[in-house]
Design an enzyme around this catalytic site. Structure first.
Site, PDB file in Angstrom:
ATOM      1  N   ARG A  42       0.825  -1.222   0.000  1.00 27.87           N
ATOM      2  CA  ARG A  42       0.000   0.000   0.000  1.00 27.87           C
ATOM      3  C   ARG A  42       0.852   1.262   0.000  1.00 27.87           C
ATOM      4  O   ARG A  42       0.474   2.266  -0.588  1.00 27.87           O
ATOM      5  CB  ARG A  42      -0.927   0.005   1.215  1.00 27.87           C
ATOM      6  N   LYS A 203     -19.723 -19.345   0.005  1.00 29.51           N
ATOM      7  CA  LYS A 203     -21.185 -19.319   0.158  1.00 29.51           C
ATOM      8  C   LYS A 203     -21.833 -18.251  -0.689  1.00 29.51           C
ATOM      9  O   LYS A 203     -21.256 -17.190  -0.914  1.00 29.51           O
ATOM     10  CB  LYS A 203     -21.518 -19.004   1.619  1.00 29.51           C
ATOM     11  N   GLY A 360     -11.412 -10.204  -1.066  1.00 30.53           N
ATOM     12  CA  GLY A 360     -11.211 -11.374  -0.197  1.00 30.53           C
ATOM     13  C   GLY A 360     -10.001 -12.211  -0.550  1.00 30.53           C
ATOM     14  O   GLY A 360      -8.885 -11.715  -0.655  1.00 30.53           O
ATOM     15  N   GLY A 383     -13.070  -4.840   0.684  1.00 31.94           N
ATOM     16  CA  GLY A 383     -14.461  -4.401   0.860  1.00 31.94           C
ATOM     17  C   GLY A 383     -14.898  -3.419  -0.204  1.00 31.94           C
ATOM     18  O   GLY A 383     -16.001  -3.534  -0.751  1.00 31.94           O
TER      19      GLY A 383
END
Ligand code: AMP
Length: 403
Positions: A42, A203, A360, A383
């Site tokens: 970063r 999921k 993720g 996110g």
């Protein structure tokens, strides 16, 4: 898609000599047990913005949160070690102020030479930050003439240093922000078609908004990973002991119906790698999707599915990827993800498509495959990348699009 102003706009508009510029960065980097920065990615991505502003003679102060101090001054969550790491990386001195507002910040800013660089202490030491408090934003803005946001990864949060402040000062996107927005806009804003989206992972319950948005935008949606099992089960396929959200069968059917209406082809596995247990080097075999034994679980896509995917990749002009096709952390269930990732990487390198991935575990999965560098763009903003893929407005980006 985006109407934000960039540093080039800023440089064309005005001289920056001696101007005070507040740069919102994401200095929330991992720190190792020795108290030092363990991954400086970063910080590296921030350097072009800092260099360009310094070259124009601006006085640059960096604003960032670090960890979750929840509005309290927590010495172990100070940005000082990160400021030191940044100085080392940039090869220039970096001053530090032990508060991001008030006298400490003002005098450090005033003491900066033109072209100098300063890190202000953790914005989340103040309660106002996460409340997007206007008064706190005003206190931040008091030390700047210009605001630059270079932190796409925090743009999904409306906080004082990402949102409210952008309404108080002339606001611009930094280089890294600009690069990220350009990549995203190429992938879903006005993409070259056909667009193939790959969504994998555990999921569907965590990715309903994502799937709903993608089926309306892309030409083909590949569903892999554990979440494919829920779709297969909803179509009457027996998935044995596989991870499966049986209670979401109706939701899966709704998504398939929405896709059909929108002209989006949904591609589910037609074969699978199965094993009796989820462990490294468990005995596994490939079976047709209708032959999954009752006592086995699906842990990866099989060779026939990979051949189908390869056909779609060959004609795709754009690929958007989130989530692994199998339980990639455990061998040999990484093979499906690795094979598909390398193929997309190779086609990108050959210039036949634009590929954008992120969110993720995706970065880890592509790194594991050795394919990350070959993609057009890999977003490290978990996110924020997902919310963008879900079609949501990111407050930190929207705030830059003020007239
Ligand atoms: P997510 O965070 O939703 O992107 O999910 C990533 C996780 O999904 C990884 O930890 C994978 O191991 C897991 N996963 C992918 N495919 C399967 C599968 N067929 N069965 C169980 N877990 C899976």
């Amino acid at each position: 898609m985006t109407g934000h102003k960039t540093l080039d706009t800023l440089f064309a508009e005005t001289s920056l000599e001696g101007k005070r510029v507040l740069v919102r960065a994401d200095l929330n980097v991992p720190i190792g047990p020795d108290g030092k920065v363990s991954d400086a990615t970063r910080l590296e991505r921030l350097l072009p913005t800092l260099r360009d502003l310094a070259a124009k003679g601006a006085k640059v102060a960096i604003l960032s949160h670090f960890d979750r101090p929840k509005g309290e001054r927590r010495p172990e969550m100070s940005l000082k070690p990160v400021a030191d790491a940044l100085a080392e990386l940039a090869g220039i001195p970096v001053a530090f102020a032990d508060d991001c507002i008030g006298e400490a910040a003002a005098s450090a800013m005033n003491a900066l030479a033109n072209g100098g660089l300063l890190v202000l202490e953790n914005t989340r030491f103040h309660k106002g930050e996460e409340k997007n408090d206007k008064g706190f934003a005003e206190a931040l803005a008091a030390n700047g003439d210009i605001y630059v946001n270079d932190a796409f990864s925090t743009a999904h949060r409306a906080h004082s240093s990402t949102e409210a402040i952008a309404h108080l000062l002339p606001a611009y996107a930094g280089r890294a922000m600009e690069q990220e927005l350009d990549a995203l806009s190429k992938a879903l804003g006005e993409p070259e078609r056909p667009v193939v989206a790959i969504v994998g992972g555990a999921k569907i319950s965590t990715k309903l908004d994502l799937l709903g948005n993608l089926v309306a935008k892309v030409d083909a949606l590949v569903i892999g990973g554990g979440m494919a099992n829920t779709f297969l089960a909803a179509k009457g396929v027996k998935v044995g002991k596989s991870l499966c959200e049986h209670d979401l069968a109706d939701t899966a059917r709704e998504i398939m119906a929405k896709a059909e209406k929108a002209g989006c082809k949904i591609i589910l596995p037609d074969d699978a790698v199965v094993a009796a247990e989820f462990k490294a080097h468990a005995t596994s075999r490939t079976v047709a999707i209708n032959d999954v034994p009752d006592d086995q679980m699906i842990l990866d896509v099989g060779t026939s599915t990979l051949a189908t995917l390869a056909g779609h990749f060959e004609t795709a002009k754009t690929v958007v990827w989130n989530g692994p096709l199998g339980a990639f952390e455990v061998e040999p269930f990484n093979v499906g993800t690795d094979t598909a990732a390398r193929h997309v990487g190779m086609l990108t390198k050959m210039g036949s498509m634009v590929s954008v991935a992120g969110g993720g575990d995706t970065v880890a999965a592509l790194n594991g495959a050795g394919a990350a560098d070959d993609f057009s763009y890999v977003s490290t903003a978990g996110g924020a990348f997902l919310e963008w893929l879900e079609g949501k407005t990111l407050p930190g980006v929207a705030a830059l699009e003020q007239p």
